[in-house]
Scaffold this motif. Structure first.
Motif, mmCIF file in Angstrom:
data_model
loop_
_atom_site.group_PDB
_atom_site.id
_atom_site.type_symbol
_atom_site.label_atom_id
_atom_site.label_comp_id
_atom_site.label_asym_id
_atom_site.label_seq_id
_atom_site.Cartn_x
_atom_site.Cartn_y
_atom_site.Cartn_z
ATOM 1 N N ALA A 111 -4.236 -6.427 -1.832
ATOM 2 C CA ALA A 111 -2.780 -6.420 -2.021
ATOM 3 C C ALA A 111 -2.166 -5.170 -1.395
ATOM 4 N N TYR A 112 -1.070 -5.345 -0.670
ATOM 5 C CA TYR A 112 -0.381 -4.226 -0.012
ATOM 6 C C TYR A 112 -0.050 -3.114 -1.002
ATOM 7 N N GLU A 113 0.356 -3.467 -2.207
ATOM 8 C CA GLU A 113 0.758 -2.464 -3.205
ATOM 9 C C GLU A 113 -0.371 -1.531 -3.595
ATOM 10 N N ASN A 114 -1.629 -1.950 -3.399
ATOM 11 C CA ASN A 114 -2.784 -1.187 -3.877
ATOM 12 C C ASN A 114 -3.438 -0.284 -2.843
ATOM 13 N N VAL A 115 -3.049 -0.386 -1.592
ATOM 14 C CA VAL A 115 -3.791 0.312 -0.543
ATOM 15 C C VAL A 115 -2.966 1.414 0.115
ATOM 16 N N GLN A 116 -3.664 2.345 0.740
ATOM 17 C CA GLN A 116 -2.986 3.416 1.468
ATOM 18 C C GLN A 116 -2.335 2.892 2.741
ATOM 19 N N PHE A 117 -2.936 1.897 3.345
ATOM 20 C CA PHE A 117 -2.383 1.281 4.547
ATOM 21 C C PHE A 117 -0.893 1.016 4.345
ATOM 22 N N SER A 118 -0.070 1.521 5.261
ATOM 23 C CA SER A 118 1.383 1.393 5.123
ATOM 24 C C SER A 118 2.021 0.940 6.430
ATOM 25 N N LYS A 119 2.991 0.099 6.298
ATOM 26 C CA LYS A 119 3.815 -0.269 7.443
ATOM 27 C C LYS A 119 5.082 0.570 7.378
ATOM 28 N N LEU A 124 8.278 -3.308 8.385
ATOM 29 C CA LEU A 124 8.400 -4.212 7.238
ATOM 30 C C LEU A 124 9.690 -5.026 7.318
ATOM 31 N N ARG A 125 10.768 -4.364 7.677
ATOM 32 C CA ARG A 125 12.059 -5.048 7.799
ATOM 33 C C ARG A 125 11.970 -6.148 8.858
ATOM 34 N N GLY A 126 11.387 -5.833 9.991
ATOM 35 C CA GLY A 126 11.252 -6.811 11.065
ATOM 36 C C GLY A 126 10.335 -7.968 10.709
ATOM 37 N N ASP A 131 10.724 -5.964 0.845
ATOM 38 C CA ASP A 131 10.539 -5.931 -0.602
ATOM 39 C C ASP A 131 9.190 -5.357 -1.034
ATOM 40 N N LEU A 132 8.258 -5.174 -0.117
ATOM 41 C CA LEU A 132 6.929 -4.687 -0.487
ATOM 42 C C LEU A 132 6.967 -3.201 -0.848
ATOM 43 N N LYS A 133 6.315 -2.867 -1.930
ATOM 44 C CA LYS A 133 6.242 -1.481 -2.411
ATOM 45 C C LYS A 133 4.799 -1.130 -2.741
ATOM 46 N N LYS A 134 4.515 0.153 -2.875
ATOM 47 C CA LYS A 134 3.205 0.661 -3.275
ATOM 48 C C LYS A 134 3.190 0.914 -4.773
ATOM 49 N N ASN A 135 2.005 0.773 -5.398
ATOM 50 C CA ASN A 135 1.909 1.152 -6.802
ATOM 51 C C ASN A 135 1.689 2.663 -6.900
ATOM 52 N N ASP A 136 1.746 3.200 -8.109
ATOM 53 C CA ASP A 136 1.656 4.654 -8.302
ATOM 54 C C ASP A 136 0.347 5.238 -7.778
ATOM 55 N N LYS A 137 -0.756 4.516 -7.957
ATOM 56 C CA LYS A 137 -2.056 5.015 -7.495
ATOM 57 C C LYS A 137 -2.074 5.160 -5.969
ATOM 58 N N ALA A 138 -1.599 4.130 -5.276
ATOM 59 C CA ALA A 138 -1.573 4.180 -3.809
ATOM 60 C C ALA A 138 -0.636 5.281 -3.321
ATOM 61 N N VAL A 139 0.518 5.428 -3.967
ATOM 62 C CA VAL A 139 1.454 6.499 -3.593
ATOM 63 C C VAL A 139 0.802 7.858 -3.810
ATOM 64 N N SER A 144 -1.444 12.787 -1.655
ATOM 65 C CA SER A 144 -2.507 13.800 -1.582
ATOM 66 C C SER A 144 -2.962 14.061 -0.155
ATOM 67 N N LYS A 145 -2.674 13.134 0.748
ATOM 68 C CA LYS A 145 -3.006 13.298 2.158
ATOM 69 C C LYS A 145 -1.809 13.762 2.975
ATOM 70 N N GLY A 146 -0.682 14.023 2.310
ATOM 71 C CA GLY A 146 0.513 14.437 3.020
ATOM 72 C C GLY A 146 1.224 13.306 3.715
ATOM 73 N N MET A 147 1.019 12.047 3.227
ATOM 74 C CA MET A 147 1.639 10.869 3.843
ATOM 75 C C MET A 147 2.392 10.037 2.824
ATOM 76 N N PRO A 148 3.240 10.642 1.984
ATOM 77 C CA PRO A 148 3.924 9.836 0.963
ATOM 78 C C PRO A 148 4.903 8.860 1.603
ATOM 79 N N PRO A 149 4.960 7.625 1.093
ATOM 80 C CA PRO A 149 5.962 6.702 1.637
ATOM 81 C C PRO A 149 7.350 7.136 1.174
ATOM 82 N N ASP A 150 8.274 7.202 2.091
ATOM 83 C CA ASP A 150 9.639 7.622 1.754
ATOM 84 C C ASP A 150 10.566 6.450 1.661
#
Length: 150
Positions: A111-119, A124-126, A131-139, A144-150
């Motif tokens: 599931a997209y919400e569970n993984v670090q992999f991010s679009k 995502l819009r295209g 509507d896809l979001k990350k859960n707290d663990k994935a965020v 922690s890697k300096g790649m928070p989704p904004d």
């Protein structure tokens, strides 16, 4: 894109390849790439590729029950599970939502919400998936890697 009863594929999370020796494989690939391990054991090593990864699994490549597989990211893992059941496709008795296609390829559904992999938001819009979001663990993992989704 319009919403359907089908699951939307978002991207590839990882690929798992089989090797005869984990340390030898890390040494081989380490000749060419800077390697950052996500995790390692005697039988597996997970090499970070930003927000994705490649998995090295110690296995006999001639074993039909091997761990060779790829991880496919979807928008709705539980809907995918339902679709597999409706199609009469057996789910493997493993830790994740895994199944074999008619040709024997192992596919792991993530599931997209569970993984670090991010679009990126524009991607995502295209794709009609804003509507896809990350859960707290994935965020937290991304942060922690300096790649928070904004």
């Amino acid at each position: 894109m319009t919403r359907t009863a089908k699951v939307r594929a978002v991207g590839i999370n990882h690929v798992a390849i089989e090797v005869g020796d984990i340390d030898a494989a890390l040494a081989f690939y380490g000749q060419f790439f800077e390697i950052t391990l996500r995790g390692k054991s005697e039988t597996d090593a997970f090499i970070d590729l930003g927000d994705q990864f490649i998995a090295l699994s110690k296995a006999d490549p001639t074993d039909p029950q091997s761990g060779r597989h790829f991880g496919l990211v979807v928008d709705d893992k539980e809907r995918f599970r339902t679709l597999l059941a409706e199609a009469g496709v057996s789910v493997e008795d493993r830790r994740f939502l895994d199944f074999r296609d008619p040709w024997g390829n192992m596919v792991e559904i993530v599931a997209y919400e569970n993984v670090q992999f991010s679009k990126a938001p524009n991607v995502l819009r295209g794709m009609g998936m804003s509507d896809l979001k990350k859960n707290d663990k994935a965020v937290g993992e991304l942060r922690s890697k300096g790649m928070p989704p904004d």
